[in-house]
Design an enzyme around this catalytic site. Structure first.
Site, PDB file in Angstrom:
ATOM      1  N   LYS A  83       0.801  -1.239  -0.093  1.00 17.20           N
ATOM      2  CA  LYS A  83      -0.018   0.074   0.033  1.00 17.20           C
ATOM      3  C   LYS A  83       0.950   1.262  -0.011  1.00 17.20           C
ATOM      4  O   LYS A  83       1.825   1.242   0.886  1.00 17.20           O
ATOM      5  CB  LYS A  83      -0.985  -0.063   1.336  1.00 17.20           C
ATOM      6  CG  LYS A  83      -1.911   0.931   1.165  1.00 17.20           C
ATOM      7  CD  LYS A  83      -2.761   0.851   2.708  1.00 17.20           C
ATOM      8  CE  LYS A  83      -3.830   1.900   2.625  1.00 17.20           C
ATOM      9  NZ  LYS A  83      -4.734   1.594   3.789  1.00 17.20           N
ATOM     10  N   SER A 158      -9.662   1.814   2.853  1.00 21.38           N
ATOM     11  CA  SER A 158      -8.682   2.739   1.824  1.00 21.38           C
ATOM     12  C   SER A 158      -7.825   1.758   0.950  1.00 21.38           C
ATOM     13  O   SER A 158      -7.398   2.260  -0.068  1.00 21.38           O
ATOM     14  CB  SER A 158      -7.847   3.742   2.514  1.00 21.38           C
ATOM     15  OG  SER A 158      -7.038   3.140   3.437  1.00 21.38           O
ATOM     16  N   SER A 182      -9.562  -0.464   6.771  1.00 23.85           N
ATOM     17  CA  SER A 182      -9.135  -0.274   5.675  1.00 23.85           C
ATOM     18  C   SER A 182      -8.073  -1.565   5.074  1.00 23.85           C
ATOM     19  O   SER A 182      -7.742  -1.625   3.658  1.00 23.85           O
ATOM     20  CB  SER A 182      -7.963   0.897   5.522  1.00 23.85           C
ATOM     21  OG  SER A 182      -8.637   2.119   5.356  1.00 23.85           O
TER      22      SER A 182
HETATM   23  N1  GLN Z   1     -12.914   4.264   6.072  1.00 19.07           N
HETATM   24  C1  GLN Z   1     -12.188   4.582   7.303  1.00 19.07           C
HETATM   25  C2  GLN Z   1     -11.906   6.047   7.265  1.00 19.07           C
HETATM   26  O1  GLN Z   1     -12.156   6.642   6.226  1.00 19.07           O
HETATM   27  C3  GLN Z   1     -11.048   3.833   7.797  1.00 19.07           C
HETATM   28  C4  GLN Z   1     -10.042   4.015   7.080  1.00 19.07           C
HETATM   29  C5  GLN Z   1      -8.660   3.261   7.202  1.00 19.07           C
HETATM   30  O2  GLN Z   1      -8.778   2.297   7.940  1.00 19.07           O
HETATM   31  N2  GLN Z   1      -7.375   4.048   7.083  1.00 19.07           N
HETATM   32  O3  GLN Z   1     -11.111   6.928   8.282  1.00 19.07           O
END
Ligand code: GLN
Length: 492
Positions: A83, A158, A182
């Site tokens: 990532k 994400s 994410s």
């Molecule tokens: N979707 C969540 C957010 O937007 C989690 C993101 C993540 O785990 N990095 O914050």
């Protein structure tokens, strides 16, 4: 094409065994993989950056080691995707943001150092929502990754790039970060195994910080065995991360097929209520029946404060993000506006106005607001108290059960564009994953079914602090009884 077909049916561990047994060279794997990526990635768009040269160099080194009979690492020749918010020395790490578009880290993250030592082959850097803020990949400053099961749909976020890469065989495993879901949410949407370890189990050194009390690096893989393998390599103490745990790392692969005691599985009522897609609910209920048939006891329980988890998360995460992202001022590093500036304040505003996308700006504004004098007690302090209440809900539950099972997400993957104009709807897609981050416990998403339209469904297993090994065993038990993880999108 013949070799492609071989690649498509192998797990990371399978490919490693083939390389070690000299059935195929690491170089052949890398060459075929890059050919496949050239065919596949234009429609999926999982990668932001590909490092073919570096991958081939590493592959040759591995083949040489094997030819010489030298000691070879645990991830020998396995193609891994990273990532793009995890620092890779000499390779751009953009966080899918204009702000870091040209940032080349001078050092490797702890996890990168570890996988390199164990002879993994890094294929490239995968797409994400900018600074890991989002649930669909649509917040990337560069492009939207598509779900390999149906390219009209989002892959989740994400870490959607990593999940899509693993699903479409453009990598055999991937590293991701999980602040509110994410790793688990994109894994559920793409049909992978996504593992978020206990906070402190894996060093965050070299992970670009989003919300430091929630961020955790973890794994995305094709099956539970591969998750255990990669987790083994990246776990352990690191003096460069002050929150890194000194607890011993167990042998995750040993006894992975054994469950010692009679399993007690907690099922929280609050995770099966309004807003849950019926197909997802049914798939998880059917999965619980499989555990029951294997002798597990299903215990109905309540986690009464989880209803406030999303609200608490969006206060705590934005507060921490506003502080972490304050460093991007265009002076030390990062984006610099081309327009002329009259003074330093002007310069800061230009850099941040042009360098950040709208979701990141929204989070910074919210974070500054909840921390500002006069509002701190009403928002940040209250959210921290709610976090403590949620923690004690889980502690009470874990007095009674070995693990907690729920859907990973309230729905399967949604269409590109479907939720982008409604941030609240988007935020709700992490409703079941956020509690594990607030509490700091480990959680894994594994495939447990498909919708009638052919999209994967994920089930979440959460465990006690540092009981990664037990969750892996519980997940493996299900995998051994079913074949959902083996189903693949059509090869096109
Ligand atoms: N979707 C969540 C957010 O937007 C989690 C993101 C993540 O785990 N990095 O914050």
């Amino acid at each position: 094409m013949e070799l492609f077909l071989i690649l498509h049916n192998l797990s990371a561990n399978n490919i490693k065994e083939k390389i070690i047994n000299r059935e195929i060279t690491s170089q052949e794997v890398v060459e075929e993989l890059f050919e496949w990526i050239c065919l596949k990635d234009p429609s999926v768009k999982a990668y932001l950056y590909l490092d073919k040269e570096g991958a081939l160099l590493k592959a040759k080194e591995i083949d040489k080691k094997l030819n010489n009979g030298d000691k070879i690492g645990l991830l020998a020749g396995i193609p891994v995707a990273i990532k793009d918010n995890i620092c890779t020395s000499g390779i751009k790490t953009t966080c899918a943001s204009r702000m870091l578009e040209n940032f080349v880290p001078p050092y490797d993250a702890f996890v990168i150092k570890k996988i390199k030592e164990e002879d993994a082959v890094i294929i490239g850097k995968t797409n994400l929502d900018e600074f890991a803020m989002g649930s669909s990949n649509e917040n990337s400053a560069f492009h939207v990754t598509r779900n390999p099961w149906n390219t009209d749909y989002i892959p989740g976020g994400s870490g959607g790039g990593s999940a899509a890469a693993v699903t479409s065989d453009m990598a055999f495993m991937a590293l991701g970060s999980d602040t509110g879901g994410s790793i688990r949410q994109p894994s559920a949407f793409c049909g992978n195994v996504g593992f978020k370890p206990t906070y402190g189990r894996v060093s965050r050194y070299g992970l670009v910080a989003f919300a430091s009390s929630l961020d955790q690096i973890g794994t995305i893989s094709k099956d539970v065995y591969d998750a255990a393998l990669l987790l083994q390599v990246v776990s352990g103490h690191d003096g460069c991360d002050s929150t890194s745990s000194k607890m011993d790392v167990p042998e995750y692969l040993a006894d992975i097929n054994c469950i010692n005691s009679k399993l007690k599985i907690g099922v929280p009522r609050e995770f099966f209520g309004a807003g849950l897609n019926p197909e997802v609910g049914n798939a998880v209920t059917n999965a619980l029946d499989i555990y029951k048939k294997k002798g597990a006891e299903i215990v109905d329980l309540s986690l009464p404060h989880c209803g406030y988890a999303v609200a608490a998360y969006y206060i705590i995460a934005t507060a921490e993000a506003s502080s972490n992202l304050a460093r991007y001022d265009g002076v030390r590093y990062g984006y610099r506006s081309q327009l002329s500036e009259d003074n330093i304040i002007d310069m800061y505003s230009r850099v941040r106005a042009e360098g950040f996308g709208s979701e990141v700006k929204r989070r910074i504004l919210l974070g500054n607001y909840v921390l500002s004098a006069g509002f701190y007690d009403a928002y940040y302090l209250k959210a921290s108290k709610v976090r403590t209440l949620i923690k004690s809900d889980f502690e009470d539950a874990f007095d009674k059960v070995d693990c907690i099972i729920s859907p990973t997400c309230p729905s399967p993957a949604f269409k590109i564009g479907e939720k982008i104009t409604d941030p609240l709807e988007m935020y709700l897609s992490d409703i079941y994953t956020i509690p594990a981050n607030l509490v700091g416990i480990p959680g894994v998403s594994i495939p447990c079914g498909f919708t009638t339209t052919g999209l994967p469904i994920g089930m979440q297993i959460m465990g006690k602090y540092f009981e990664e090994k037990k969750i892996l065993q519980i997940a493996k038990l299900f995998e051994n009884e079913t074949g959902f993880h083996l189903k693949k999108p059509e090869i096109k």
